[in-house]
Design an enzyme around this catalytic site. Structure first.
Site, short mmCIF file in Angstrom:
data_model
loop_
_atom_site.label_atom_id
_atom_site.label_comp_id
_atom_site.label_asym_id
_atom_site.label_seq_id
_atom_site.Cartn_x
_atom_site.Cartn_y
_atom_site.Cartn_z
N LYS A 29 0.71 -1.35 -0.08
CA LYS A 29 -0.23 -0.15 0.42
C LYS A 29 1.16 1.45 -0.19
CE LYS A 29 -2.93 -3.03 2.57
NZ LYS A 29 -3.38 -2.86 4.19
N GLY A 71 -5.93 4.82 -12.74
CA GLY A 71 -7.23 5.80 -12.71
C GLY A 71 -6.99 7.47 -12.71
N THR A 72 -5.58 7.08 -12.23
CA THR A 72 -5.46 8.30 -11.56
C THR A 72 -5.01 9.56 -13.36
OG1 THR A 72 -3.69 7.94 -10.38
CG2 THR A 72 -3.77 10.21 -10.72
N SER A 97 -10.51 7.03 -18.10
CA SER A 97 -11.04 8.06 -16.86
C SER A 97 -12.02 7.12 -15.89
CB SER A 97 -11.21 8.46 -18.24
OG SER A 97 -12.41 7.96 -18.68
N ASN A 98 -12.80 6.30 -16.38
CA ASN A 98 -13.48 5.40 -15.47
C ASN A 98 -13.52 4.29 -15.60
OD1 ASN A 98 -15.98 4.94 -14.03
ND2 ASN A 98 -16.79 7.01 -13.93
N HIS A 131 -22.13 15.36 -9.96
CA HIS A 131 -20.63 15.18 -8.71
C HIS A 131 -20.64 15.34 -7.47
CE1 HIS A 131 -18.52 13.10 -12.08
NE2 HIS A 131 -18.47 12.20 -11.25
N HIS A 132 -20.47 14.80 -6.32
CA HIS A 132 -20.10 15.25 -5.26
C HIS A 132 -19.60 16.50 -4.56
CE1 HIS A 132 -16.24 13.84 -4.54
NE2 HIS A 132 -16.60 12.79 -5.43
N LYS A 135 -15.83 16.87 -4.74
CA LYS A 135 -14.80 16.71 -6.50
C LYS A 135 -15.22 17.73 -7.13
CE LYS A 135 -15.24 14.56 -11.11
NZ LYS A 135 -13.50 13.68 -10.41
#
Length: 233
Positions: A29, A71-72, A97-98, A131-132, A135
């Site tokens: 990690k 996915g960065t 991207s997703n 989005h939330h 973001k």
């Protein structure tokens, strides 16, 4: 499968849970403070780190023969250089991207609809993404991918954010509550409107797609996309 996680935020923790449930092992990690990275223990790396660290993470994996799922967002000005290093090192790479399976089907549906609408000049297309509130970047990487999918199959030349411009696709970005991600494409005329829409109910779909991509890339060499993983080519 032995997985190294680059980036251990919310997405990294969700990937860890889903990968473990599917019988895989997390062997590292890696966050910003990590310097001793056990590349030799990894079968694959999954990168959801930061724009500043992504290129270094990804290319270090390539140089150590570790395939990468990334996915960065925010580092793609160095994408071509990363691809060259991947090929030079005979490694393997998937960027998306997703990673949501549903969103990648939605990408294909979006491109197909754009082809059908190309000659119907009475329709104007707009995108909306919600989005939330945490973001901060706008538009979303998914919205940009959708806009580029339309540009590739239409007479539009590009996209603009939250305004209108000639021969450009308008992307309207909204930040509301805890919305995981909603993307809507609308073709409107004076007489009717055609819409396609994808609504994410939670973020697990993004994490699951990344793990499935990591499973798929085992034993392969080259640069791939989720179209390859889902056999949508």
């Amino acid at each position: 499968m032995k997985i190294g996680l680059f980036g251990y935020g919310k997405m990294g923790k969700m990937i860890e849970r889903i990968a473990t449930e599917r019988g895989h092992t997390i062997v590292a990690k890696i966050d910003l403070e990590n310097t001793n990275i056990p590349f030799e223990a990894m079968d694959v790396a999954i990168d959801f780190s930061t724009p500043d660290s992504a290129f270094g993470n990804i290319t270090s994996c390539f140089k150590n023969k570790v395939p990468v799922i990334s996915g960065t967002t925010g580092w793609l000005d160095q994408y071509d250089e990363a691809i060259k290093i991947c090929k030079d090192q005979q490694s393997a790479f998937i960027y998306a991207s997703n990673f949501s399976l549903g969103v990648n089907v939605f990408f294909e549906l979006n491109a197909y609809l754009a082809k059908m609408m190309k000659g119907l000049n009475q329709y104007n297309v707009e995108l909306e993404e919600i989005h939330h509130t945490q973001k901060l970047d706008a538009p979303s990487g998914t919205a940009i991918s959708l806009a580029e999918g339309i540009v590739d199959h239409s007479n539009y030349s590009g996209w603009v954010l939250d305004k209108k411009a000639e021969n450009s696709i308008t992307i309207n970005s909204k930040r509301e509550g805890s919305v995981p991600g909603t993307h809507t494409i609308s073709y409107g005329s004076q007489v009717d409107e055609i819409q396609i829409k994808h609504t994410a109910h939670n973020r697990e779909g993004f994490a699951l797609g990344a793990v499935i991509a990591a499973e798929w890339i085992q034993g392969k060499t080259g640069v791939f996309s989720m179209k390859d993983v889902l056999n949508l080519t």
